[in-house]
Design an enzyme around this catalytic site. Structure first.
Site, short mmCIF file in Angstrom:
data_model
loop_
_atom_site.label_atom_id
_atom_site.label_comp_id
_atom_site.label_asym_id
_atom_site.label_seq_id
_atom_site.Cartn_x
_atom_site.Cartn_y
_atom_site.Cartn_z
N SER A 1 18.80 -9.63 80.16
CA SER A 1 18.60 -10.53 79.02
C SER A 1 17.80 -11.78 79.37
CB SER A 1 19.98 -10.94 78.50
OG SER A 1 19.92 -12.15 77.80
N GLY A 2 16.75 -12.02 78.61
CA GLY A 2 15.96 -13.24 78.81
C GLY A 2 16.79 -14.49 78.55
N LEU A 3 17.61 -14.45 77.52
CA LEU A 3 18.50 -15.57 77.23
C LEU A 3 19.46 -15.79 78.40
CD1 LEU A 3 19.82 -17.69 75.31
CD2 LEU A 3 21.27 -15.83 74.47
N ASP B 1 15.68 -20.44 76.66
CA ASP B 1 15.00 -19.14 76.54
C ASP B 1 13.70 -19.37 75.77
OD1 ASP B 1 14.43 -16.44 76.34
OD2 ASP B 1 15.76 -16.14 74.63
N ASP C 1 14.11 -7.28 79.42
CA ASP C 1 13.62 -8.11 78.32
C ASP C 1 12.36 -8.81 78.81
OD1 ASP C 1 13.24 -9.94 76.29
OD2 ASP C 1 15.20 -10.88 76.47
N ASP D 1 10.10 -10.43 76.79
CA ASP D 1 9.61 -11.41 75.83
C ASP D 1 8.30 -10.93 75.18
OD1 ASP D 1 11.81 -12.94 76.41
OD2 ASP D 1 10.74 -14.46 77.54
N GLU E 1 8.11 -8.07 72.56
CA GLU E 1 8.31 -8.47 71.16
C GLU E 1 7.03 -9.08 70.60
OE1 GLU E 1 11.41 -11.13 72.35
OE2 GLU E 1 10.27 -12.90 71.76
N LYS F 1 7.24 -18.20 73.64
CA LYS F 1 8.19 -17.93 72.56
C LYS F 1 9.37 -18.90 72.60
CE LYS F 1 11.84 -15.53 73.43
NZ LYS F 1 12.79 -14.39 73.42
N ASN G 1 13.68 -18.66 71.69
CA ASN G 1 14.74 -17.69 71.39
C ASN G 1 14.87 -17.44 69.90
OD1 ASN G 1 17.84 -17.23 70.69
ND2 ASN G 1 17.41 -16.34 72.70
N SER G 2 15.07 -16.19 69.53
CA SER G 2 15.07 -15.79 68.12
C SER G 2 16.15 -16.47 67.29
CB SER G 2 15.27 -14.27 68.02
OG SER G 2 14.31 -13.60 68.80
N ARG H 1 9.55 -4.55 70.04
CA ARG H 1 10.50 -5.22 69.17
C ARG H 1 9.77 -6.05 68.14
NH1 ARG H 1 14.86 -9.30 71.97
NH2 ARG H 1 14.37 -11.17 70.80
N HIS I 1 15.04 -6.33 64.99
CA HIS I 1 15.89 -7.48 65.30
C HIS I 1 16.16 -8.27 64.01
CE1 HIS I 1 18.09 -10.01 67.84
NE2 HIS I 1 17.16 -10.75 68.38
#
Lengths: 286, 286, 286, 286
Positions: free
Chosen positions: A44-46, A56, A83, A85, A112, A118, A120-121, A156, A187
């Protein structure tokens, strides 16, 4: 004692009706996910950012991300999905990324359709979706860059996250699949699975679909599978459990002025040694 | 947003009657330890190894250890004390180690009188204590290698761990202090603090004493201070709490077939964002 | 043996009428540059990329670049100026970059007004200049992020490289200086120094000017100083000499079927040992 | 553009009557060695240490060595043979080393019968040969640790270097071959090949023999092959050529006060771009 050699993600997907993937941020978490029965691990990037105390937000570099993913993959027999990104830049960066992840023994990555750098979403505010055409080209470049047929590319879309709606999300995922993506992630940060389910109703199945039920945790694996999902990623629960537990432990040590009360509530050292496979290592001693 | 610049360990020791040190294995743990009120962080060899799924047996390299310690130190304002095992080899390795840790911004390290490669102190079986003379020479080399007066060297004896008794432990620690060690660790794996207390009764106070109450967790900070301890390290409780919590979380996800039940028991994403200091970072966005 | 502690670039600039800077791609090159009498070392993005067999196109990560720069700085007493390309992304990346380079002991960095990912300035074709306003903001963010007053930020304009002319180059450099840049690089790929000299005629001296005479090598340091230059970077000559020599050596070994003929034309092993400061290290042996 | 995937060393040895191996210390050198026609590259411990300005004395860690070897292997199609010194510790370290090098894509490594930490073989003074029995055990552990049949283990004896004579060297190499070593290195620092030739007269051919003609450079590949050698390593000539050339270039820049005179004697930038395979990379741009 032989080196751990993992199943590829492609094989795991072929062997299981649904692949359950646990987010982890280091090899210890990956080992615990494997122990619990997960079929794969999400690097996980987060999580990897949080482990370093950084947002992130494309602050960590590909070197750090691929190193973290490789450190996990070298200890578990289930595949790690990395991940990646946005793919770390332009087409050249994407090709280089594929070379580096393949060389590190990673069999699946996820990119993604956000612009680099980026955010974090789940962070409110402005994100910038990349246009379809350049992102499609990135997918083509990534697939052309792979040297092993086992390599698996997940694309993604952040279309729902950024409010572009289901029609846009479907169109994007179709384009990504046609460009060579081996699976797509739909997502969503909606509080229920309704958006994702709408997507699935309109998905023609041209490639497997991945869901990440973070904001709609009540959606079960069984429900997801019935709705058409092939892969479910529990991206950050391990991280969040670890934070709660370490926070509580450190507070208890300070407040109680000692470790006595804590002792029965935390894993004994023998558990740590077992996770380190100490007995197998010690067999090599004289 | 400015770079985090930490207090040195020497200053922390001067400012506090007792320095409570929390073991951590990454920056996330270090941040949680700082938040709880600890005065310093222990970059634990056991923890850093476990995070990579490897035994605490000199398998990880100095590069990995110093990288892990620096990643912690760059995020917290309290000092990190780096567990440097045996010093990674001979006198040349020791000097190089001091150069590398200083260059990485670490203000305190700890070396122990085991032969390289070492095995974790709590693993039963044969360990090999280094002779006093070459270890004393290592301390001298380390102190001569430092370029900043703030640099703090902790020397740890494994004499009690390996059954050589309190007399040997005292003699060794006296020699280490005389050679320039800024503090000594009296390490014990006894089920009570009795061994350590016997040591303290015979210690003339020529330098501060550090205790690591892992196997005798009921010994409180207050008791330790009264017995003469200046620094208490809770070396592995954070790690063990993290393992318990991640294990439980992963199991729950698999057994319940979803994340719903888990949600209220783990930190929310907003806690992760706060630990990442996301708001401060976002201020720099346009 | 103490750790090498270097002069800061700011001090070097204050002490010398002109600072001559040699491009290097590893510590060995940095040591040879120092030995020859250079006042500083340029941790060249082109060189560090080439050493890894990759184009100078933002493929290597900040982790790799800062690691290479730090490996140089840890061995030489003259300051290393780190080539930081475009700053690796947006404002957050720029702040993080300053934190990381400062933590690594680097006292001067250089950022250029190209968009990420960049392509080497001497590669023909399309490059994209960043707008003045966001680049000015990056400079402000970088200066706000530094924690040590010694930290020195060089801002480089690619305006001449990309055909925008001297007026644009001057306007940009004035804006960069006003935003806090400690010096500016006027970069040119013209076959003579004429472009750079035109710039200097119009420069009001609000901060020092740096030149990189790669395509106009006949321009001497003395001429550059008379024209108003404070820092001259010989960015890639060491790399190019190394390539020529290694190429010739490998060919000779293959063509002659042995090393005999080569022996008198290459440095003896004793030279390697001297560069490694072997005698000083060996003093620490028992 | 696909990732570079190299031939294994085992295959290279099967395909060539003699394998000529060029020492390199980074990917740039490896590319130049490949271009010249070498069948393999030696990731030299001396060279990799020198590139970092440190003695070849077990100061660099396995992390640094495996990283350097992998950086080379990722750019060339010929196999890299990694100099692994003493194996970095005990049997556990040896097993871990094999895991790490295999995971990094290295198909051949070399370990020597010195005690850790070692000093470069050409440095006069005390070295300590490891006893036969524990070194034989290391070879067994290494072979048991490999997961790919292609992995190739070279065992090197320092018996001649340390004055133990040809009889001891032969006995050791026989034991190493019987324990599973895929080849042996008979290392010598004599000014002629006479010692090595005496060894070869008594060698029964149970596995291939490797020579490193550093101190006896007049011994040609043809002579070595006739004497029974299968692999010849030119371990440090590339490094030494690079040092001579960089030193001369930096001196010329300082002494002449400019780069003009140097220009015709060093590779043009276009050569650098060609080594970076820039044209292939640029094809991926839009």
């Amino acid at each position: 004692m032989r080196r751990v050699v993992a199943t590829s993600f492609r094989v795991a997907l072929a062997e299981h009706g649904v692949v359950r993937v646990a987010g982890a941020y280091d090899a210890l978490g990956a080992l615990l996910a494997q122990e619990a029965g997960f079929e794969a691990v999400w690097a996980s990037g987060l999580g990897i950012s949080a482990a370093r105390g950084l947002p992130d937000a494309s602050l960590l570099t590909m070197t750090e991300y691929v190193g973290a993913a490789a450190a996990m993959q070298r200890r578990v027999e289930i595949p790690v999905v990395a991940d990646c990104d946005t793919g770390f830049g332009n087409n050249l960066n994407v090709a280089h990324m594929v070379h580096e992840y393949e060389a590190a023994g990673i069999t699946a990555i996820c990119v993604e359709d956000n612009l680099f750098p980026k955010m974090n979403s789940f962070v409110p505010g402005t994100h910038s979706l990349e246009d379809v055409k350049p992102f499609v080209r990135k997918i083509e470049v990534a697939k052309a860059a792979q040297s092993d047929d086992q390599f698996f590319l997940v694309a993604r879309t952040e279309a729902l996250i950024q409010g572009f709606g289901v029609t846009e999300a479907v169109a994007r995922c179709e384009a990504y699949a046609d460009a060579g993506a081996d699976a797509v992630v739909i997502h969503s940060k909606a509080p229920t699975s309704i958006e994702v389910e709408r997507f699935l109703l309109r998905w023609d199945g041209r490639c497997p679909v991945v869901a990440i039920p973070t904001t709609y945790p009540q959606w079960s694996v069984d429900e997801a599978v019935r709705a058409g999902v092939s892969v479910v990623i529990y991206a950050n629960q391990g991280l969040r459990a670890s934070v709660s537990a370490q926070r509580a432990a450190y507070r208890a040590l300070v407040e109680r002025g000692g470790a006595g009360d804590l002792e029965p509530r935390i894993a004994p050292l023998s558990d740590i040694f077992a996770l380190q496979r100490l007995d197998e290592w010690r067999e090599m001693e004289e």
